[in-house]
Scaffold this active site. Structure first.
Site, PDB file in Angstrom:
ATOM      1  N   ASP A   1       0.835  -1.211   0.000  1.00 58.89           N
ATOM      2  CA  ASP A   1       0.000   0.000   0.000  1.00 58.89           C
ATOM      3  C   ASP A   1       0.866   1.255   0.000  1.00 58.89           C
ATOM      4  OD1 ASP A   1      -2.509  -1.318   0.109  1.00 58.89           O
ATOM      5  OD2 ASP A   1      -2.156  -1.762   2.220  1.00 58.89           O
ATOM      6  N   GLY A   2       2.015   1.161   0.669  1.00 56.46           N
ATOM      7  CA  GLY A   2       2.908   2.311   0.753  1.00 56.46           C
ATOM      8  C   GLY A   2       3.371   2.768  -0.626  1.00 56.46           C
TER       9      GLY A   2
ATOM     10  N   ASN B   1      -4.388   8.544   2.338  1.00 59.09           N
ATOM     11  CA  ASN B   1      -4.820   7.881   3.567  1.00 59.09           C
ATOM     12  C   ASN B   1      -5.308   8.886   4.609  1.00 59.09           C
ATOM     13  OD1 ASN B   1      -4.562   5.196   3.079  1.00 59.09           O
ATOM     14  ND2 ASN B   1      -2.669   4.898   4.211  1.00 59.09           N
TER      15      ASN B   1
ATOM     16  N   ASP C   1      -3.179  11.852  22.501  1.00 58.70           N
ATOM     17  CA  ASP C   1      -1.956  11.737  21.705  1.00 58.70           C
ATOM     18  C   ASP C   1      -2.072  12.457  20.364  1.00 58.70           C
ATOM     19  OD1 ASP C   1      -0.693  10.370  23.632  1.00 58.70           O
ATOM     20  OD2 ASP C   1      -0.579   8.441  22.573  1.00 58.70           O
TER      21      ASP C   1
HETATM   22  N1  NAD Z   1      -0.615   2.321  14.255  1.00 60.47           N
HETATM   23  C1  NAD Z   1      -0.791   2.189  12.954  1.00 60.47           C
HETATM   24  O1  NAD Z   1      -1.554   1.386  12.465  1.00 60.47           O
HETATM   25  C2  NAD Z   1      -0.032   3.097  12.038  1.00 60.47           C
HETATM   26  C3  NAD Z   1       0.948   3.947  12.505  1.00 60.47           C
HETATM   27  C4  NAD Z   1       1.590   4.775  11.610  1.00 60.47           C
HETATM   28  C5  NAD Z   1       1.244   4.766  10.270  1.00 60.47           C
HETATM   29  N2  NAD Z   1       0.284   3.932   9.830  1.00 60.47           N
HETATM   30  C6  NAD Z   1      -0.160   3.913   8.458  1.00 60.47           C
HETATM   31  O2  NAD Z   1       0.884   3.713   7.556  1.00 60.47           O
HETATM   32  C7  NAD Z   1       0.595   4.480   6.427  1.00 60.47           C
HETATM   33  C8  NAD Z   1       1.821   4.663   5.607  1.00 60.47           C
HETATM   34  O3  NAD Z   1       2.058   3.417   5.014  1.00 60.47           O
HETATM   35  P1  NAD Z   1       3.509   3.006   4.553  1.00 60.47           P
HETATM   36  O4  NAD Z   1       3.408   1.728   3.826  1.00 60.47           O
HETATM   37  O5  NAD Z   1       4.152   4.173   3.892  1.00 60.47           O
HETATM   38  O6  NAD Z   1       4.222   2.813   5.932  1.00 60.47           O
HETATM   39  P2  NAD Z   1       4.676   1.456   6.608  1.00 60.47           P
HETATM   40  O7  NAD Z   1       5.652   0.784   5.723  1.00 60.47           O
HETATM   41  O8  NAD Z   1       5.058   1.786   8.003  1.00 60.47           O
HETATM   42  O9  NAD Z   1       3.368   0.556   6.589  1.00 60.47           O
HETATM   43  C9  NAD Z   1       2.263   0.774   7.410  1.00 60.47           C
HETATM   44  C10 NAD Z   1       1.243  -0.321   7.213  1.00 60.47           C
HETATM   45  O10 NAD Z   1       0.004   0.293   6.934  1.00 60.47           O
HETATM   46  C11 NAD Z   1      -0.595  -0.408   5.852  1.00 60.47           C
HETATM   47  N3  NAD Z   1      -1.456   0.489   5.112  1.00 60.47           N
HETATM   48  C12 NAD Z   1      -1.119   1.596   4.426  1.00 60.47           C
HETATM   49  N4  NAD Z   1      -2.210   2.127   3.857  1.00 60.47           N
HETATM   50  C13 NAD Z   1      -3.246   1.315   4.193  1.00 60.47           C
HETATM   51  C14 NAD Z   1      -4.627   1.351   3.914  1.00 60.47           C
HETATM   52  N5  NAD Z   1      -5.166   2.320   3.200  1.00 60.47           N
HETATM   53  N6  NAD Z   1      -5.399   0.365   4.425  1.00 60.47           N
HETATM   54  C15 NAD Z   1      -4.865  -0.613   5.174  1.00 60.47           C
HETATM   55  N7  NAD Z   1      -3.584  -0.676   5.481  1.00 60.47           N
HETATM   56  C16 NAD Z   1      -2.779   0.282   4.994  1.00 60.47           C
HETATM   57  C17 NAD Z   1       0.542  -0.855   5.006  1.00 60.47           C
HETATM   58  O11 NAD Z   1       0.121  -1.947   4.188  1.00 60.47           O
HETATM   59  C18 NAD Z   1       1.539  -1.249   6.045  1.00 60.47           C
HETATM   60  O12 NAD Z   1       1.370  -2.575   6.436  1.00 60.47           O
HETATM   61  C19 NAD Z   1       0.034   5.764   6.965  1.00 60.47           C
HETATM   62  O13 NAD Z   1      -0.719   6.444   6.025  1.00 60.47           O
HETATM   63  C20 NAD Z   1      -0.761   5.249   8.126  1.00 60.47           C
HETATM   64  O14 NAD Z   1      -2.104   5.021   7.791  1.00 60.47           O
HETATM   65  C21 NAD Z   1      -0.356   3.089  10.694  1.00 60.47           C
HETATM   66  N1  ATP Z   2       9.050   4.218  -5.237  1.00 62.17           N
HETATM   67  C1  ATP Z   2       9.293   4.500  -3.976  1.00 62.17           C
HETATM   68  N2  ATP Z   2      10.240   5.405  -3.622  1.00 62.17           N
HETATM   69  C2  ATP Z   2      10.504   5.679  -2.331  1.00 62.17           C
HETATM   70  N3  ATP Z   2       9.877   5.104  -1.313  1.00 62.17           N
HETATM   71  C3  ATP Z   2       8.927   4.210  -1.597  1.00 62.17           C
HETATM   72  C4  ATP Z   2       8.591   3.859  -2.946  1.00 62.17           C
HETATM   73  N4  ATP Z   2       7.607   2.931  -2.911  1.00 62.17           N
HETATM   74  C5  ATP Z   2       7.353   2.714  -1.614  1.00 62.17           C
HETATM   75  N5  ATP Z   2       8.132   3.471  -0.837  1.00 62.17           N
HETATM   76  C6  ATP Z   2       8.134   3.491   0.621  1.00 62.17           C
HETATM   77  O1  ATP Z   2       8.569   2.222   1.077  1.00 62.17           O
HETATM   78  C7  ATP Z   2       7.847   1.845   2.235  1.00 62.17           C
HETATM   79  C8  ATP Z   2       7.337   0.426   2.113  1.00 62.17           C
HETATM   80  O2  ATP Z   2       6.532   0.318   0.982  1.00 62.17           O
HETATM   81  P1  ATP Z   2       5.294  -0.669   0.918  1.00 62.17           P
HETATM   82  O3  ATP Z   2       4.301  -0.368   1.960  1.00 62.17           O
HETATM   83  O4  ATP Z   2       4.819  -0.611  -0.484  1.00 62.17           O
HETATM   84  O5  ATP Z   2       5.954  -2.062   1.173  1.00 62.17           O
HETATM   85  P2  ATP Z   2       5.767  -3.041   2.384  1.00 62.17           P
HETATM   86  O6  ATP Z   2       5.968  -2.278   3.649  1.00 62.17           O
HETATM   87  O7  ATP Z   2       6.663  -4.205   2.123  1.00 62.17           O
HETATM   88  O8  ATP Z   2       4.304  -3.519   2.179  1.00 62.17           O
HETATM   89  P3  ATP Z   2       3.258  -3.815   3.319  1.00 62.17           P
HETATM   90  O9  ATP Z   2       3.029  -2.441   3.891  1.00 62.17           O
HETATM   91  O10 ATP Z   2       2.088  -4.375   2.632  1.00 62.17           O
HETATM   92  O11 ATP Z   2       3.926  -4.752   4.245  1.00 62.17           O
HETATM   93  C9  ATP Z   2       6.720   2.875   2.375  1.00 62.17           C
HETATM   94  O12 ATP Z   2       7.014   3.728   3.445  1.00 62.17           O
HETATM   95  C10 ATP Z   2       6.730   3.645   1.110  1.00 62.17           C
HETATM   96  O13 ATP Z   2       6.443   5.024   1.284  1.00 62.17           O
END
Ligand code: NAD
Ligand code: ATP
Length: 565
Positions: free
Chosen positions: A331-332, A410, A440
């Protein structure tokens, strides 16, 4: 006591007028200057008293009481005046923002491929040039709702075989999700007509009723489009919830951008394979991030056909050229790809290469079949709303939009950062006071983000196509602070009050933290440019599957039937 009052009327009279003070008291002390005079009178009176008079306990008590009342009322009047001035200021900014958004939406076509199709009515001639893509509303077309601010026109469905035989249902077809041109098709006197209007793809059409064409007037008179009210700019709100939207290519897609999760071997391997396939088998122009281009070239110099950009600003110029975005990651990566587009976003096809995947329904192993089908079209999409957020610094409170507007898919989070104090955040919704968040922090989430951080903070899960803003506190220090869901047309303002013990921190989709000092505010409303992500089946199916598979939502062993009947 009354004796003293009478006795000392004259003394008060010297410093202004004691009767005036009393009548001011009765009138709620609205006049601040007379209050100040009265307070001064009390002080002068006390100074002038002889020791014998000063010993008069009742008199002292009475004077003190009056002074306290005068002070309290002055304080409250001043506070009220300040609050009113502040509310007026915020209202002014809100109106400015609204007008600016409206202007932006009206200018929308000039950003897109259809710019040259506009005629003087702000409509587009459908036959002139077709956008490469258009959205077709497949489902029931019965759900129309009025937009709060200025929705004055409603599309009405007519029976296909209506008595006069000349009216067929109005379909909102269009647009290219990329450029948001809405096309309305209807029959007038047996002829099928197509009109295009600029729209914002939140389902809102922009129709200028003062410049109605004869065709539009005919449609209105035939009750295909009903004018409920008339104003210079009218919008039609067409709720997209419960309606599946699909995109149909009007000409073959030419160009794709691929965004990939960094530092992942499996992603790297797949990207090499996919880029080659897209070029050799589909003849597409392929853009990748500069980092990925370097990786590809390190694999083989034959990848020099792959295009890239120098800096992130350049990518904002790319969107008119790009037909499709592919993401390889979780999703990130979808959040990352969306954040690259500050305006319209081409449709995203997200492949799941992460642990979860609420927005990534496609399996990377089947990428060929999946992309074949997407490139053939039509493809079902989920139209995901984004929030636009900007910070207004107290230091620059008279400037409009002091910092770059951030778009989030998000959520935007305001939290206590490294501070160990409770946050103290004053929240307003369209200038009405909502509450003060002590805890918080606070999450303002889209419905797409409802399954992310907001969910972890106790917010409800909401279908991504429901238009709304989730207002979810993080660890509130109060038993009764339940999360709210606000409608999508509101503007939310979160302000760090001047008497706050510490500052607060804002982050956008979990990134780009910025500090909010006392007096600074974050203003947040629905952005005009949503993000369309391709569905594997359709929006609702994909959403339910993601909460079942991703969260194991409500999984429980089924109770056996052998028990009390
Ligand atoms: N306590 C928490 O649950 C918490 C804390 C901080 C951030 N986040 C979420 O992480 C997001 C950023 O994601 P990232 O991947 O860049 O960071 P990240 O790599 O730390 O991943 C955060 C997790 O949130 C999940 N996630 C992201 N968007 C989602 C969605 N729309 N629905 C369900 N799950 C989702 C991702 O799959 C990942 O597992 C933020 O927008 C925030 O929503 C969650
Ligand atoms: N093209 C990109 N350039 C820089 N950062 C990226 C890029 N794609 C993803 N990221 C960053 O890398 C992090 C991890 O990406 P992503 O959530 O897609 O993978 P993941 O953590 O392995 O997946 P999941 O969240 O499902 O476990 C996120 O914080 C996202 O913002």
């Amino acid at each position: 006591m009354s004796t003293y009052k009478l006795n000392h009327t004259d003394s008060f009279g010297k410093g202004g007028d004691a009767n005036g003070l009393r009548s001011n008291q009765e009138n709620g002390f609205s006049n601040l200057s007379s209050l100040a005079q009265s307070e001064k009178a009390v002080q002068e009176f006390l100074i002038q008293q002889t020791p014998m008079q000063a010993n008069d306990d009742h008199l002292i008590e009475f004077s003190e009481a009056l002074r306290t009342v005068a002070k309290a009322l002055r304080g409250s009047s001043e506070g009220k005046a300040l609050a009113q001035a502040e509310a007026a200021e915020w209202k002014r900014r809100y109106e400015l923002e609204r007008c600016k958004n409206l202007e932006l939406l009206l200018k929308a076509p000039s950003n897109g491929v259809c710019a040259d199709e506009s005629n003087s009515n702000g409509m587009m001639d459908h036959s002139a040039k077709s956008p490469r893509l258009h959205v077709q509303e497949n489902g029931k077309s019965g759900m129309h709702s009025l937009e709060r601010i200025c929705a004055h026109e409603v599309l009405q469905d007519c029976e296909p075989n209506s008595p006069n035989g000349s009216i067929s249902p109005v379909h909102i077809m269009s647009a290219c999700s990329v450029y948001y041109i809405f096309k309305v098709c209807f029959n007038v006197h047996g002829c099928r007509h197509h009109l295009s209007f600029p729209g914002d793809a939140r389902g809102r059409l922009m129709i200028n009723t003062k410049k109605k064409s004869s065709l539009l007037r005919a449609a209105i008179s035939l009750h295909q489009i009903a004018v409920v009210n008339s104003c210079s700019v009218c919008r039609l709100t067409y709720t997209t919830c419960n309606i599946q939207i699909s995109l149909t290519w009007e000409s073959s897609p030419q160009t794709v951008i691929i965004f990939t999760k960094p530092n992942s071997t499996s992603v790297r391997v797949l990207s090499v394979e996919m880029v080659r396939w897209l070029r050799d088998h589909k003849g597409l122009n392929v853009y990748v991030e500069p980092r990925v281009k370097a990786e590809l070239l390190s694999e083989s110099s034959s990848f020099d056909f792959v295009q890239t950009w120098e800096d992130d600003k350049e990518i904002s110029l790319l969107h008119p050229k790009v037909d499709l975005v592919i993401t390889l990651g979780g999703d990130g990566t979808v959040l990352w790809a969306a954040s690259m587009f500050k305006g319209p976003v081409p449709p995203i096809v997200p492949f799941s290469m992460g642990s979860l995947g609420f927005m990534t329904p496609f399996h990377s192993e089947q990428y060929r079949d999946c992309l074949e089908s997407v490139l053939r079209g039509p493809l079902s999409i989920t139209l995901r709303h984004r929030l636009q957020c900007h910070i207004i610094r107290d230091k620059a409170r008279h400037d409009y939009e002091t910092e770059e507007t951030m778009l989030v898919l998000n959520e935007v989070t305001i939290d206590r950062g490294i501070s160990s104090y409770l946050t103290n955040l004053e929240c307003y919704c369209d200038n009405s006071f909502v509450t003060c968040v002590q805890g918080d922090g606070l999450i303002l989430s889209t419905t797409s983000g409802s399954t992310a951080y907001s969910l972890a903070a106790g917010g409800s899960m909401v279908h991504p196509q429901v238009p709304g803003i989730l207002f979810t506190p993080i660890c509130p220090h109060s038993l009764s602070f339940r999360p709210l869901i606000l409608p999508d047309h509101v503007t939310v303002r979160v302000q760090v009050p001047f008497n706050s013990r510490g500052s607060a921190w804002v982050s956008f989709d979990g990134k780009g933290r910025k500090q909010l000092e006392a007096g600074d505010a974050l203003v947040c409303s629905m952005a005009p440019w949503p993000v369309s992500t391709a569905c594997q089946v359709e929006s609702t199916h994909d959403f339910l599957r993601s909460i079942h598979e991703g969260l194991h939502w409500n999984q429980r062993k089924i109770q056996s039937s052998d028990g009390p009947q």
